[in-house]
Scaffold this active site. Structure first.
Site, PDB file in Angstrom:
ATOM      1  N   PRO A 102       0.854  -1.521  -0.020  1.00 37.16           N
ATOM      2  CG  PRO A 102      -0.853  -1.531   1.552  1.00 37.16           C
ATOM      3  CD  PRO A 102       0.291  -2.192   1.144  1.00 37.16           C
ATOM      4  CD  GLU A 103       2.219   3.198  -4.631  1.00 35.05           C
ATOM      5  OE1 GLU A 103       2.381   4.374  -5.007  1.00 35.05           O
ATOM      6  OE2 GLU A 103       2.425   2.173  -5.587  1.00 35.05           O
ATOM      7  CE  LYS A 143       5.661   3.352  -0.385  1.00 36.20           C
ATOM      8  NZ  LYS A 143       6.519   2.517  -1.461  1.00 36.20           N
ATOM      9  CG  ASN A 153       6.651   0.311  -8.880  1.00 41.46           C
ATOM     10  OD1 ASN A 153       7.679   0.812  -9.398  1.00 41.46           O
ATOM     11  ND2 ASN A 153       6.478  -1.295  -9.551  1.00 41.46           N
ATOM     12  NE  ARG A 158       9.205  -2.216  -6.280  1.00 42.32           N
ATOM     13  CZ  ARG A 158       8.419  -1.457  -5.520  1.00 42.32           C
ATOM     14  NH1 ARG A 158       9.075  -0.664  -4.871  1.00 42.32           N
ATOM     15  NH2 ARG A 158       7.317  -1.844  -5.517  1.00 42.32           N
TER      16      ARG A 158
END
Length: 314
Positions: free
Chosen positions: A2-3, A50, A224, A303
Site C-alpha cells: 500500500p502506498e 507508508k 511503484n 522494480r
C-alpha cells in the site's frame, strides 16, 4: 505494498477509535506479543508516508491528544461532515474491497526497509506488506479462490476489540514498538509540510529518475504505482538521468505526483478503485504498445516499470 494514499485511508479508519480502551486482542502475529495491548487506551493515530503509527497508554492514566494535531487528523474531523468522506470514515460502515488493492507488488526498496526496534515504547509502528490492509468492524473475506482453488479468508495479523464494541483488524503487516514516530513531514507528498524545494533538488540526482522517485527520504509515500503513472503523465522516460531534466520537467513531475496522489486518496475515501493508465497495462490510453522493464539502484531492489516509447521518448 500500500502506498501513501492507502495508508492515509487506514489512518482515517482508526481515528474514530482514538480514546477508546482495548478490551480484547487477537491475531496471528508472532513478532509482537498481542496480549501486551490488552487494557491499553489508543491515544493517537498518525500516518507518515507508508507507515501507520498508533500510540497506546495505560487505560487508567490521563488521556490527552498528541501535542501537535496533524493535518490529516483535522481532515478526519472534517470528513465526518462530508458525505463522500464520512461514509468511508465511519467506524461501523463496511468498506468494499477496492480494485487497487489487487495492484500491489511484494518488493521493497532499500529506503523502505524498517528501522531496527528501539525497545518498548508506546508507539506501535505498522508497515504493510503486499496486500496489507485495515478493516473497521468487519473481517476481510476472500473475493476469489487462491492457488489451491478454495476460498480461504486471509488471517488477521492483529485484532483489537474495544470496550465500545467496535474492533479494528490489521492484515499482512509488520509491527514493532518505538519511542516515537520516525517521520519527516517535509518528505511526505501528501503532507501540507511537503518541502517542494528539497524534492526538486533530489530530482537532480544522477540516478535514473524511476529510481530517485522511490527514495523515501525525499518522496515518502510514493510507491511503484504512483511512479509509473506520474512518469507517464509528465511524459518523461523512466531511465532519464536527473541532471538531464530541465527545471520545468522536475516541476511537472512534482505537480503530477501531488495531484495523482491526492486524487487517489479522494477516490479511496469515496469507495472508488484506481484505474491506472500504464501500470500493468499493455497499451497506453492513446493505443500505443507499452514496454516493461525491471530497474533499480545498484545492489538494491528492482522494480517493474511500464512506459510508452512514443509518449515518453528517451
Amino acid at each position: 505494498m500500500p502506498e501513501g494514499p492507502s495508508v492515509r485511508k487506514f489512518q482515517l479508519l482508526t481515528s474514530p477509535f482514538v480514546g477508546q480502551v482495548v478490551a480484547k486482542v487477537g491475531g496471528s502475529s508472532q513478532k509482537l506479543s498481542v496480549n501486551d495491548l490488552n487494557a491499553l487506551r489508543l491515544q493517537d493515530s498518525q500516518v507518515h508516508g507508508k507507515n501507520l503509527y498508533l500510540a497506546f497508554v495505560p487505560a487508567e492514566g490521563p488521556f490527552g491528544p498528541a501535542a501537535v494535531e496533524t493535518a490529516l487528523q483535522r481532515e478526519a474531523v472534517c470528513g465526518a461532515h462530508c458525505p463522500a468522506q464520512g461514509q468511508q470514515g465511519q467506524a461501523g460502515a463496511p468498506h468494499p474491497h477496492c480494485q487497487d488493492e489487487e495492484l500491489q507488488e511484494p518488493q521493497h526498496s532499500r529506503s523502505e526497509a524498517p528501522e531496527a526496534a528501539e525497545g518498548r515504547g508506546h508507539w506501535l509502528r505498522i508497515h504493510f506488506g503486499m496486500f496489507g490492509s485495515v478493516r473497521a468492524n468487519e473481517f476481510s473475506r476472500a473475493n476469489r479462490a487462491n492457488k489451491r482453488g478454495d476460498w480461504k479468508d486471509p488471517v488477521p495479523r492483529l485484532v483489537l476489540h474495544f470496550e465500545s464494541g467496535g474492533f479494528l483488524v490489521f492484515y499482512n503487516c509488520r509491527m514493532l514498538w518505538c519511542s516515537s514516530p520516525r517521520a519527516d513531514p517535509a518528505s511526505d507528498i501528501l503532507s501540507v509540510e511537503f518541502h517542494r524545494g528539497r524534492a526538486l533538488r533530489a530530482l537532480c540526482a544522477p540516478d535514473p529518475i524511476c529510481c530517485t522517485l522511490l527514495d523515501q527520504r525525499y518522496f515518502s509515500g510514493l510507491g511503484n504505482i504512483i511512479k509509473n503513472e506520474l512518469l507517464y503523465l509528465a511524459r518523461i522516460h523512466p531511465l532519464t538521468p536527473g541532471p538531464l531534466l530541465a527545471l520545468s520537467d522536475r516541476e511537472r513531475l512534482l505537480d503530477c505526483a501531488v495531484q495523482f496522489s491526492s486524487e487517489w486518496l479522494h477516490n479511496k475515501l469515496r469507495g472508488q478503485g484506481l484505474h491506472p493508465q500504464v501500470y500493468q497495462k499493455e497499451q497506453c490510453p492513446l493505443g500505443h504498445p507499452l514496454m516493461k522493464g525491471t530497474f533499480g539502484p545498484s545492489g538494491g531492489f528492482k522494480r517493474l516499470t511500464w512506459w510508452c516509447p512514443q509518449c515518453q521518448p528517451a
